[in-house]
Design a protein around this motif. Structure first.
Motif, PDB file in Angstrom:
ATOM      1  N   PHE A  15       0.821  -1.200   0.000  1.00 22.06           N
ATOM      2  CA  PHE A  15       0.000   0.000   0.000  1.00 22.06           C
ATOM      3  C   PHE A  15       0.862   1.260   0.000  1.00 22.06           C
ATOM      4  O   PHE A  15       0.383   2.343  -0.303  1.00 22.06           O
ATOM      5  CB  PHE A  15      -0.954   0.011   1.199  1.00 22.06           C
ATOM      6  N   ALA A  16       2.150   1.109   0.338  1.00 25.59           N
ATOM      7  CA  ALA A  16       3.065   2.251   0.388  1.00 25.59           C
ATOM      8  C   ALA A  16       4.475   1.761   0.070  1.00 25.59           C
ATOM      9  O   ALA A  16       4.888   0.702   0.540  1.00 25.59           O
ATOM     10  CB  ALA A  16       3.038   2.900   1.766  1.00 25.59           C
ATOM     11  N   VAL A  17       5.195   2.534  -0.725  1.00 30.73           N
ATOM     12  CA  VAL A  17       6.545   2.140  -1.125  1.00 30.73           C
ATOM     13  C   VAL A  17       7.475   3.349  -1.105  1.00 30.73           C
ATOM     14  O   VAL A  17       7.018   4.496  -1.144  1.00 30.73           O
ATOM     15  CB  VAL A  17       6.561   1.519  -2.542  1.00 30.73           C
ATOM     16  N   ARG A  18       8.779   3.051  -1.075  1.00 28.77           N
ATOM     17  CA  ARG A  18       9.774   4.120  -1.167  1.00 28.77           C
ATOM     18  C   ARG A  18      10.906   3.675  -2.084  1.00 28.77           C
ATOM     19  O   ARG A  18      11.340   2.527  -2.053  1.00 28.77           O
ATOM     20  CB  ARG A  18      10.365   4.470   0.184  1.00 28.77           C
ATOM     21  N   HIS A  19      11.390   4.632  -2.853  1.00 31.23           N
ATOM     22  CA  HIS A  19      12.577   4.447  -3.690  1.00 31.23           C
ATOM     23  C   HIS A  19      13.453   5.669  -3.503  1.00 31.23           C
ATOM     24  O   HIS A  19      12.963   6.759  -3.217  1.00 31.23           O
ATOM     25  CB  HIS A  19      12.200   4.297  -5.167  1.00 31.23           C
ATOM     26  N   SER A  20      14.734   5.487  -3.697  1.00 23.77           N
ATOM     27  CA  SER A  20      15.678   6.607  -3.619  1.00 23.77           C
ATOM     28  C   SER A  20      16.527   6.635  -4.870  1.00 23.77           C
ATOM     29  O   SER A  20      16.822   5.587  -5.457  1.00 23.77           O
ATOM     30  CB  SER A  20      16.593   6.459  -2.399  1.00 23.77           C
ATOM     31  N   VAL A  21      16.911   7.829  -5.275  1.00 25.01           N
ATOM     32  CA  VAL A  21      17.839   8.005  -6.391  1.00 25.01           C
ATOM     33  C   VAL A  21      18.892   9.012  -5.965  1.00 25.01           C
ATOM     34  O   VAL A  21      18.737   9.711  -4.959  1.00 25.01           O
ATOM     35  CB  VAL A  21      17.129   8.494  -7.682  1.00 25.01           C
ATOM     36  N   ASP A  22      19.923   9.103  -6.737  1.00 20.75           N
ATOM     37  CA  ASP A  22      20.989  10.068  -6.486  1.00 20.75           C
ATOM     38  C   ASP A  22      20.411  11.482  -6.611  1.00 20.75           C
ATOM     39  O   ASP A  22      19.777  11.815  -7.613  1.00 20.75           O
ATOM     40  CB  ASP A  22      22.111   9.850  -7.497  1.00 20.75           C
ATOM     41  N   ALA A  23      20.616  12.287  -5.608  1.00 20.82           N
ATOM     42  CA  ALA A  23      20.050  13.639  -5.579  1.00 20.82           C
ATOM     43  C   ALA A  23      20.630  14.546  -6.657  1.00 20.82           C
ATOM     44  O   ALA A  23      20.015  15.550  -7.018  1.00 20.82           O
ATOM     45  CB  ALA A  23      20.257  14.259  -4.199  1.00 20.82           C
ATOM     46  N   SER A  24      21.778  14.190  -7.201  1.00 19.24           N
ATOM     47  CA  SER A  24      22.384  15.048  -8.233  1.00 19.24           C
ATOM     48  C   SER A  24      21.551  15.057  -9.515  1.00 19.24           C
ATOM     49  O   SER A  24      21.776  15.888 -10.387  1.00 19.24           O
ATOM     50  CB  SER A  24      23.809  14.580  -8.535  1.00 19.24           C
ATOM     51  N   GLU A  25      20.579  14.157  -9.622  1.00 25.15           N
ATOM     52  CA  GLU A  25      19.736  14.096 -10.817  1.00 25.15           C
ATOM     53  C   GLU A  25      18.668  15.186 -10.832  1.00 25.15           C
ATOM     54  O   GLU A  25      17.986  15.375 -11.828  1.00 25.15           O
ATOM     55  CB  GLU A  25      19.090  12.715 -10.925  1.00 25.15           C
ATOM     56  N   LEU A  26      18.501  15.921  -9.725  1.00 19.54           N
ATOM     57  CA  LEU A  26      17.454  16.931  -9.630  1.00 19.54           C
ATOM     58  C   LEU A  26      18.028  18.338  -9.738  1.00 19.54           C
ATOM     59  O   LEU A  26      18.954  18.694  -9.008  1.00 19.54           O
ATOM     60  CB  LEU A  26      16.709  16.804  -8.297  1.00 19.54           C
ATOM     61  N   CYS A  27      17.473  19.140 -10.630  1.00 19.24           N
ATOM     62  CA  CYS A  27      17.761  20.572 -10.706  1.00 19.24           C
ATOM     63  C   CYS A  27      16.471  21.276 -10.315  1.00 19.24           C
ATOM     64  O   CYS A  27      15.465  21.204 -11.026  1.00 19.24           O
ATOM     65  CB  CYS A  27      18.182  20.978 -12.117  1.00 19.24           C
ATOM     66  N   LEU A  28      16.496  21.932  -9.167  1.00 19.35           N
ATOM     67  CA  LEU A  28      15.319  22.540  -8.575  1.00 19.35           C
ATOM     68  C   LEU A  28      15.595  24.005  -8.306  1.00 19.35           C
ATOM     69  O   LEU A  28      16.670  24.360  -7.830  1.00 19.35           O
ATOM     70  CB  LEU A  28      15.001  21.806  -7.263  1.00 19.35           C
ATOM     71  N   ARG A  85      14.410  17.546 -17.834  1.00 19.64           N
ATOM     72  CA  ARG A  85      15.149  16.279 -18.000  1.00 19.64           C
ATOM     73  C   ARG A  85      14.933  15.366 -16.808  1.00 19.64           C
ATOM     74  O   ARG A  85      14.841  14.154 -16.953  1.00 19.64           O
ATOM     75  CB  ARG A  85      16.646  16.555 -18.188  1.00 19.64           C
ATOM     76  N   PHE A  86      14.843  15.953 -15.611  1.00 22.29           N
ATOM     77  CA  PHE A  86      14.580  15.153 -14.408  1.00 22.29           C
ATOM     78  C   PHE A  86      13.222  14.478 -14.524  1.00 22.29           C
ATOM     79  O   PHE A  86      13.076  13.299 -14.244  1.00 22.29           O
ATOM     80  CB  PHE A  86      14.622  16.041 -13.158  1.00 22.29           C
ATOM     81  N   LYS A  87      12.220  15.235 -14.925  1.00 21.10           N
ATOM     82  CA  LYS A  87      10.870  14.673 -15.061  1.00 21.10           C
ATOM     83  C   LYS A  87      10.865  13.532 -16.071  1.00 21.10           C
ATOM     84  O   LYS A  87      10.281  12.483 -15.829  1.00 21.10           O
ATOM     85  CB  LYS A  87       9.884  15.750 -15.503  1.00 21.10           C
ATOM     86  N   LYS A  88      11.497  13.761 -17.201  1.00 19.82           N
ATOM     87  CA  LYS A  88      11.463  12.787 -18.296  1.00 19.82           C
ATOM     88  C   LYS A  88      12.238  11.517 -17.956  1.00 19.82           C
ATOM     89  O   LYS A  88      11.758  10.408 -18.205  1.00 19.82           O
ATOM     90  CB  LYS A  88      12.036  13.424 -19.559  1.00 19.82           C
ATOM     91  N   LYS A  89      13.401  11.662 -17.380  1.00 16.84           N
ATOM     92  CA  LYS A  89      14.266  10.507 -17.140  1.00 16.84           C
ATOM     93  C   LYS A  89      14.042   9.901 -15.755  1.00 16.84           C
ATOM     94  O   LYS A  89      13.569   8.785 -15.618  1.00 16.84           O
ATOM     95  CB  LYS A  89      15.733  10.928 -17.289  1.00 16.84           C
ATOM     96  N   THR A  90      14.371  10.621 -14.726  1.00 17.38           N
ATOM     97  CA  THR A  90      14.386  10.088 -13.367  1.00 17.38           C
ATOM     98  C   THR A  90      12.991   9.839 -12.810  1.00 17.38           C
ATOM     99  O   THR A  90      12.704   8.769 -12.283  1.00 17.38           O
ATOM    100  CB  THR A  90      15.162  11.044 -12.441  1.00 17.38           C
ATOM    101  N   LEU A  91      12.128  10.836 -12.931  1.00 10.16           N
ATOM    102  CA  LEU A  91      10.789  10.705 -12.365  1.00 10.16           C
ATOM    103  C   LEU A  91       9.995   9.603 -13.070  1.00 10.16           C
ATOM    104  O   LEU A  91       9.353   8.779 -12.408  1.00 10.16           O
ATOM    105  CB  LEU A  91      10.042  12.034 -12.431  1.00 10.16           C
ATOM    106  N   ASN A  92      10.036   9.560 -14.376  1.00 12.40           N
ATOM    107  CA  ASN A  92       9.283   8.522 -15.095  1.00 12.40           C
ATOM    108  C   ASN A  92       9.763   7.124 -14.745  1.00 12.40           C
ATOM    109  O   ASN A  92       8.954   6.203 -14.598  1.00 12.40           O
ATOM    110  CB  ASN A  92       9.342   8.756 -16.602  1.00 12.40           C
TER     111      ASN A  92
END
Length: 186
Positions: A15-28, A85-92
């Motif tokens: 019912f709930a999950v977590r994943h982590s990725v390298d934070a360098s993939e995000l430009c905010l 690029r973050f949305k397209k690659k990492t988020l998807n």
């Protein structure tokens, strides 16, 4: 019975999950603060709070401001810029894994819509609640946690008699759960 049919699916889910990725993939970037360097430092968190406003919460058909229920800072989505690029690659890619782990059909495509950014200062919280539907077809909530130097901030998700507790991760965290789950931030 429905349980028998669901049991035949043969794919583990939660019912709930977590994943982590390298934070360098995000430009905010946040209006009034600029680009956000990760992990979020105390000075950046303070700058974010200066451009934020106290967060409101839903109650039936109303929107209320009540610090006994929700005590945190909120930045409107119009002030937040996330690199395409973050949305397209990492988020998807993360959404595909999340869909699989939540037990959705292999061909199901889920999408994330930015709602707002929350900044929790020491001692702030959000009591157990269930999110209201923010878009047609909403099946759940996705919380993206930014790496920072803090303690606390557990996200606790409740579903029937089960509870999942998610603590901060060193990377960029994706926590997802179904819309019928109650959850809280401690």
């Amino acid at each position: 019975m429905l349980t028998d049919v669901l049991g035949q699916i043969g794919r583990p889910s939660s019912f709930a999950v977590r994943h982590s990725v390298d934070a360098s993939e995000l430009c905010l970037e946040v209006v009034g603060v600029g680009p956000i360097k990760l992990p979020v430092s105390q000075s950046t968190a303070q700058a974010l709070c200066r451009v934020a406003h106290p967060a409101r919460h839903g109650f039936k058909d109303q929107t209320r401001l009540d610090g006994r229920v929700r005590d945190t800072w909120e930045i409107a989505k119009g002030s937040i810029k996330v690199d395409a690029r973050f949305k397209k690659k990492t988020l998807n890619a993360a959404l595909a894994r999340i869909g699989r782990d939540l037990g959705l059909a292999p061909d199901a495509r889920i999408h994330a819509q930015l709602h707002d950014m929350l900044v929790y200062a020491p001692g702030q919280f959000f009591v157990p609640h269930q999110d209201s539907e923010k878009a047609d077809g909403m099946i759940g909530t996705l919380v993206v946690t930014l790496p920072s130097d803090f303690t606390g901030g557990d996200i606790v998700v409740h579903h029937h008699e089960q509870t999942a507790t998610f603590r901060r991760s060193k990377g960029l965290g994706f926590i997802a759960f179904f819309a019928d789950c109650h959850h809280e931030v401690r």
